[in-house]
Each structure stands twice: as C-alpha cells, then as structure tokens.
Scaffold this active site. Structure first.
Site, mmCIF file in Angstrom:
data_model
loop_
_atom_site.group_PDB
_atom_site.id
_atom_site.type_symbol
_atom_site.label_atom_id
_atom_site.label_comp_id
_atom_site.label_asym_id
_atom_site.label_seq_id
_atom_site.Cartn_x
_atom_site.Cartn_y
_atom_site.Cartn_z
ATOM 1 N N SER A 265 0.835 -1.195 0.000
ATOM 2 C CA SER A 265 0.000 0.000 0.000
ATOM 3 C C SER A 265 0.869 1.245 0.000
ATOM 4 O O SER A 265 1.990 1.235 0.514
ATOM 5 C CB SER A 265 -0.909 0.032 1.232
ATOM 6 O OG SER A 265 -0.184 0.419 2.389
ATOM 7 N N ASP A 266 0.351 2.330 -0.585
ATOM 8 C CA ASP A 266 0.980 3.614 -0.329
ATOM 9 C C ASP A 266 0.749 3.936 1.142
ATOM 10 O O ASP A 266 -0.164 3.412 1.778
ATOM 11 C CB ASP A 266 0.401 4.704 -1.234
ATOM 12 C CG ASP A 266 1.396 5.833 -1.465
ATOM 13 O OD1 ASP A 266 2.318 5.987 -0.648
ATOM 14 O OD2 ASP A 266 1.242 6.559 -2.464
ATOM 15 N N TRP A 267 1.601 4.797 1.695
ATOM 16 C CA TRP A 267 1.592 5.041 3.132
ATOM 17 C C TRP A 267 0.306 5.782 3.529
ATOM 18 O O TRP A 267 0.115 6.941 3.181
ATOM 19 C CB TRP A 267 2.820 5.838 3.501
ATOM 20 C CG TRP A 267 4.019 4.998 3.835
ATOM 21 C CD1 TRP A 267 4.783 5.075 4.970
ATOM 22 C CD2 TRP A 267 4.626 3.960 3.049
ATOM 23 N NE1 TRP A 267 5.802 4.144 4.934
ATOM 24 C CE2 TRP A 267 5.730 3.448 3.771
ATOM 25 C CE3 TRP A 267 4.337 3.386 1.814
ATOM 26 C CZ2 TRP A 267 6.539 2.411 3.309
ATOM 27 C CZ3 TRP A 267 5.137 2.355 1.340
ATOM 28 C CH2 TRP A 267 6.218 1.877 2.076
ATOM 29 N N GLY A 269 -2.658 4.458 2.611
ATOM 30 C CA GLY A 269 -3.588 4.192 1.518
ATOM 31 C C GLY A 269 -4.563 3.063 1.770
ATOM 32 O O GLY A 269 -5.348 2.720 0.893
#
Length: 754
Positions: A265-267, A269
């Site tokens: 995941s993006d941080w 997200g």
C-alpha cells in the site's frame, strides 16, 4: 555477522537429521533450493499470528519477518531518484545518521527525456547498488503514472505522457535494479494523475483509456520487467480505493498479467480490513498517517491487516486462504531480496555513480529554442551574468518523499564559475522566500522589486545573460501532496525574464522544472534550455550543454501547451475534468473512510478519454508550443527514405523498417528517431498517430546510421470495449517517422489484412 549466524543456530532446532546423524538445513533455508519450494516449506511452518504479522508494517519503513525461523524483515526506502535519508523508527523525523548521504540521480522525468533505455539500465544499476549498500530490500520506485495535466505536483517523479516511452524506460531500470537483490516497487497503481484530493478522489475513466494509456507501462513492468513489487495508489477507481481494488489487483494485475509479487500500500492508503483482505493487498504501510507528516496515534497492531484481520480470520468471517496467499507472496519477496545469498554488496557515492548521474543529466537536457547564440564557447564572452534562484538552490531538498540527503551536489552557478572563471557575476533576481511543506510565505513586493532591479541593472552591462529559474520542490510546485496553482512560473519570473530580455538581447533561459509551463516571453528569448531536476551532477550537465562540451540530445517526454486551456484535461474549463467535483456539505476529512457507495468523496472525470498529450494536440489540431518528442541539437540530421519489408501484413506477421539518418553538421551528436503509427480509417475514434517505437542513435559528424524497427500486429490494435479485447481492423495504416511528434520527416503507408 548476526544475520549469517542465525540460520546456522536454527539447524539444531528445526533441521531434520540426515545421513550419519548430520544436521541438514530446513528446506526454506537451503539457498540453492528453488524459491517456490522454499516458500511452501516456510509457509507451513508459520503460525496464523506470524502470517498476519507479515502483512503490515512494524515501523515507518519496514515490515516484520519471522525471527523464530530466522526469516528477516523487509527494509524499504523511498526513491526512485536516490535512497532517502534514514527516518526514525516510529516518526517522520530524520534519524540523524551521518552515514546516509547518497548520490542524487536525475528525476525520472529527466530520465524519460533521454529517450535512451541504456541510460535507464545505467540508472537502475547505480541506484540499486546504493540501495543495497544501505541495506534496503525494496526501493519504492520507479513511477510510471501518465502525465495528464501540467498542474500535477508529482509529474517530475514519472516518465511523461506516453505509455510506450514510459514502459520502454521502466523495464531496463527495473531489471538492472533487481540484479542487486533489491526489489523495484513500481508505483502508483493506478490512475494517480493528480495530488489534489489524492487520498479520496474517484477517477471516472473509460476502460479503453485505462487499457490504452494508464495501464500499459505497468503491464510492461510486470511482464517484461519482472518487477517484484507494486505500490497501490491513494485514489479510487470504480468507487474503491486502489490499494485494495478488486478490478485492478485481482482481475487485471494478478488474473490477466500473472503478477506473482507483492502489492504494497501507499503510506496511509489502506482503509478497510475486508477489502484489503480480499482484494489483493499484501503489505499495509503507513496507516493512520497522511503518508508524509502526521504521526500515527495508533500502534501497528491497530492496522487494518493486523489485529482486526487476525480476529476476522479466527472467527471464520474471512477465509484462511487469504492470509496464506499474502504470506506466500511476502515470503517470495523476502527470498528474492533479504534472504538472497547471491546479491552483491553494493556501493555508495562512488565516482561511477556520479558519472552515471552526469551522463543521464547530459542526455536529458532539452534544447527548446536556439537562434545560434548557443553554445557559449568559453572565449566568446568576457562578462557573463547568471541570474536566478535555481542557480544556487539545492533542488534535492523538498518534494515530499523524493527528498534526498546528498553527499555532493554541484549547482549551476558553481559549475559555470569553474568553467568560465571570473567572467561570471551573479544576481538572485527573485526569491521564493522559505516555503515550508504545505505552507507558502508571501515575499514582500519591495524585496522582489529590489532583486529584479539589481538583476536588470547588471544585465545591461553584461555581454550575455544566463537565466536559471523554473520551479522548485516546495509546496504547490513540483511537490508531493499538492498540485500547482498556476500554469505560469511563480515568483514573478515572467516579469523578470521580460525585463532581462529588454535589457540585454543576448539572453539564454535555463528553466529547471518537472513540468510544462507558460512562456509568454518565448519570442523574445534567443535560446531556451528545458532541464528537469538533475541531482548531484546537475550543475555540471547544464554548464557543459551551455558551453558546447555536451551536444544536447534530450527530447520532451510531454507536450508544452501554449496555455493551460490547450491541455486536454483543462480544455473544457469544467472542474469535473480537473480537479474534480466535491459533494456539497461533505467534510473531506471524513471522505476517505466513507462507504464506497456513499458518494461522499470528490470525483474527477477523464472526459478527454484517449486523447492525452500529443494525441489531443494532433487529433484536435491544437498546436503545442513545443511538441512531445521535440528537442534540438548543435548539429542537424537528415532522414533518408525508409526501407519497409512489405507493403502489407497480417496476423502473426511483422514489418521490418530501416531508416537511414545522416549527421550533416560539424559536431558529433545523438538523434532520437521516433516511429508513430496511425490508423487511416477506423470504426472508433483513434488518435492521428501513436508512438510505437523509438531509437537513439549516436552519429559522428558527417556520418550516417540506421534506425531499425520491428512492427507487429499488436502495434496496430486498440482496446474494444464491446468485445473486451484488443482489435486490429483491416485497412490502411501510416508510419510517421520523425524527430518529434510534429517534425515528421518520412511517411510510409501499408495495409493490414486479417
């Protein structure tokens, strides 16, 4: 030494007894065993709690291994332009290390401007060596999102407006990086084309545009690059966050493309335990933060794929197969990286890395305009004035996650002083004050007037003026989490350039930026260089191109429209196309966690569909100020008549194309030969032409070379939404061969028969 001893100690606890009573390592520790066998052996040894622990962060930039079994953690770092300085375990503050300074490589938009896959491989190898030396297992890059609007603050991290160019440059970068035993993490999957409302905006786009424009570079990264990890994007698609999006991750990435790596995941997200469990996410990072500045108030056990996930698994509300699949993919990534015994040691800030950064920077600078004033030979002028804040600013600072702590950085002013000596004088000309992340200080008008007046007065007494301006990495410019507020250059630069041109006709403009921008002064400036953020050796590259030591060969990876309304995303002036429409009465702070069917989030519609960048300018006949693929040289190239292997082709057949190119000037140089294909008549709307292949040729003065291309039926296809597949229709096609998307030197027609 500790990492080497731990598996040996485990032999006594875990290893079966072999012949003559000797201990043999468990299969997962046998380094020569096939990875898939090691993965399955390790998986069956894990407890449920250990499997779940693999699926979420344990710190800001690491996820746990299994200490009981000697399986190490995964250490990640931001990229992709350099390995980010160490961050504290559980905060966004710098750790304060003294041994984490690195080589800053040019931004990826600069790499794309080289149009040279060999430079991409050089880049990937060098940055991979630095990441390996720093003990990193996953480098968070490269980024391959498509340049849709010049207001996107993160365009400098990506590789332009065309999927063919972005994909061709991403593949060698990934392959060379991963040879160091460091995983590339291609981002942001998918449709992350703006920073405004990035954590909640729902992108409405046709499936055809998705398939033809926004996914192909990711597809090449997976299928041709063999990438080991992919990062999900913050935004939504079909109402679902992309970090746990069933259509993108389950159906396309894994189902159609066969991706066997990890989705990270993006941080910040991740937003839902059930969706994350069922829809393809493997490792959850940065939850309860905004990905940049907000500190987590909850422990890592409160992540969606932590204790909440474990409880649903124990209760039977979620199937155990979901965590087994995640753990299997994470173990595969660990064995490819942290437990890969054959990965090299790497190196940091070596002369080879500085040379690589310099070579990439040299080939990336785009000469937009030149009336003959360039190159500035060192003995030609006695009084040279350098003006502009970017001549001295550290452009490796700021930008969000792309910030870099460099050991060595050479500014344009420093390099020009080294080259021209005491002929150089400097005036700042403008200032941006001290903008902080998310906050911009207003510079007093009196200060700006004083700086401008000083520069203009000095320009009147100079033989030549070199202006070094553009954007920088602060908020609302080229920066993560904020989009630009205007298509114009900030800080009164247009007025300053106009005044300098009035004061001295020998004006060379060098603008450093990861984006297009308006140039109302374009006809009054004899020469314009377009550079991106060039990293540690950027000043040297700029000085060498200005002086003629390097013959420029960069080509634009995106179009530069005359005005913002000439860009497809802004042509209608309708906010629904950019930045989107926010529902009235809805707090944006609550939107990211709203149910998928609540519509309590902004929505942006890609009304331009497949006509992005040069596709829009060509098809709608709206000329760009400087077109995609444009870039001049200090020499000239002529194109001969192409040789084509046949006048028609059918399914499974190929066309071989050879194009002779001659360097007619007195300098050695490089030319990018671009091959576009147009479908002369089709049952659906298609762009006038689309880039399908390109070759960068080095040709000595007076010499010739050939660009060779192989065209297949895949190069002729469009995505048909009715049949949900790729289609090449019978008919006549045109090959457009040229030096840019508008500088077409040769055309050849052929027929495709099904």
């Amino acid at each position: 030494m500790k990492r080497l001893l731990l598996p040996a100690l485990l032999l006594f606890a875990l290893g079966p007894t072999g012949a003559r009573g000797q201990q043999t390592a468990p299969l997962y520790l046998q380094q020569d065993a096939p990875i898939e066998e090691r993965v399955e052996d390790a998986l069956q040894r894990l407890t449920l709690e250990e499997k779940v622990a693999l699926c979420h962060a344990q710190s800001k930039f690491s996820s746990p291994g299994v200490a009981r079994l000697g399986i190490p953690e995964l250490k990640m770092s931001d990229g992709p332009h350099g390995v980010r300085a160490e961050i504290e375990w559980n905060s966004w503050r710098h750790a304060g290390w003294t041994n984490d300074s690195i080589t800053a490589f040019p931004a990826l938009t600069a790499l794309a401007a080289t149009w040279n896959p060999r430079m991409a491989a050089l880049y990937g190898r060098a940055i991979g060596e630095e990441a390996r030396y720093r003990g990193k297992d996953v480098l968070l890059g490269p980024g391959v999102n498509i340049y849709r609007t010049p207001l996107n603050g993160r365009n400098f991290e990506y590789m332009g407006e065309d999927p063919c160019l972005a994909g061709a440059m991403a593949v060698p970068y990934i392959r060379a990086l991963q040879k160091n035993g460091v995983a590339a993490c291609v981002k942001h999957f998918a449709l992350n084309n703006q920073e405004q409302w990035r954590t909640s905006v729902d992108v409405v786009v046709s499936e055809r545009a998705l398939r033809e424009l926004y996914l192909p570079a990711f597809h090449r990264a997976v299928v041709d690059g063999g990438v080991w990890s992919i990062m999900g994007s913050y935004n939504r698609y079909l109402g679902q966050h992309c970090c746990h999006n069933s259509a993108l991750l389950n159906d396309i990435l894994r189902g159609e493309w066969g991706f066997d790596g990890c989705v990270i995941s993006d941080w910040g997200g991740t937003h839902d335990t059930r969706e994350a469990a069922l829809n393809g996410l493997d490792i959850e990072m940065g939850t309860h933060t905004d990905g940049l500045t907000t500190e987590s108030r909850s422990g890592y056990d409160a992540y969606y794929l932590a204790q909440p996930y474990l409880e649903l698994l124990r209760s039977g509300e979620l199937p155990l197969e979901t965590v087994d699949e995640k753990a299997r993919r994470i173990l595969r990534l660990i064995f490819r990286t942290a437990m890969n015994p054959r990965r090299p040691w790497g190196s940091l800030c070596s002369e080879e890395h500085y040379a690589a950064a310099k070579a990439i920077g040299d080939e990336s600078i785009v000469l937009l305009r030149n009336n003959g004033i360039l190159p500035l030979e060192t003995d030609r002028y006695e009084r040279i004035l350098v003006v502009g804040d970017n001549a001295t600013r550290r452009l490796t600072d700021g930008g969000g996650s792309s910030e870099l702590k460099t050991k060595r950085t050479i500014s344009p002013l420093e390099a020009l002083k080294t080259l021209y000596g005491d002929k150089i004088r400097y005036a700042q000309g403008y200032t941006c004050g001290n903008p902080l992340y998310g906050k911009v200080e207003e510079v007093p008008a009196a200060t700006m007037d004083s700086l401008r007046s000083e520069a203009v007065a000095l320009a009147r007494t100079a033989d030549v003026v070199i202006y070094v301006g553009g954007l920088n990495k602060n908020a609302y410019q080229d920066c993560e989490s904020t989009d630009r507020r205007s298509y114009d250059l900030p800080f009164g630069q247009n007025e300053l350039i106009e005044a300098l041109a009035e004061a001295n006709p020998n004006l060379v403009v060098v603008n450093i930026t990861g984006n297009a921008y308006a140039m109302p002064w374009v006809d009054r400036v004899p020469a314009i260089l377009h550079a991106s953020y060039l990293g540690s050796m950027g000043g040297l590259s700029i000085a060498d191109v200005l002086s003629g030591r390097v013959n420029p060969s960069g080509k634009l990876p995106y179009s530069i429209p005359v005005r913002l309304s000439d860009c497809a995303a802004h042509a209608s002036g309708d906010a629904s196309n950019y930045p989107g429409i926010k529902p009235e009465g809805i707090s944006m702070k609550k939107a990211p966690d709203a149910p998928a069917d609540s519509r309590a989030y902004p929505q942006v519609t890609y009304a331009e569909d497949i006509l992005v960048g040069y596709r829009w300018h060509d098809t709608r006949r709206i000329p760009a100020l400087f077109p995609f693929g444009h870039g001049l040289s200090y020499t000239t190239f002529s194109y001969g008549r192409p040789e084509v292997s046949a006048a028609k082709m059918g399914p499974g057949e190929r066309l071989e194309i050879r194009v002779p190119v001659t360097n007619e000037g007195s300098r050695d140089g490089m030319e990018v030969v671009q091959l576009y294909v147009g479908d002369d008549k089709c049952s659906v709307l298609r762009p006038l032409k689309e880039l399908k292949h390109f070759r960068k040729l080095f040709i000595e003065a007076g010499g010739s070379a050939e660009a060779e291309f192989t065209l297949t039926e895949d190069d002729l296809k469009f995505f048909d939404e009715q049949s949900h597949g790729w289609v090449a229709e019978e008919g006549t096609f045109t090959l457009y061969i040229g030096s840019s998307s508008t500088d077409i030197r040769q055309k050849v027609k052929f027929r495709y028969t099904d």
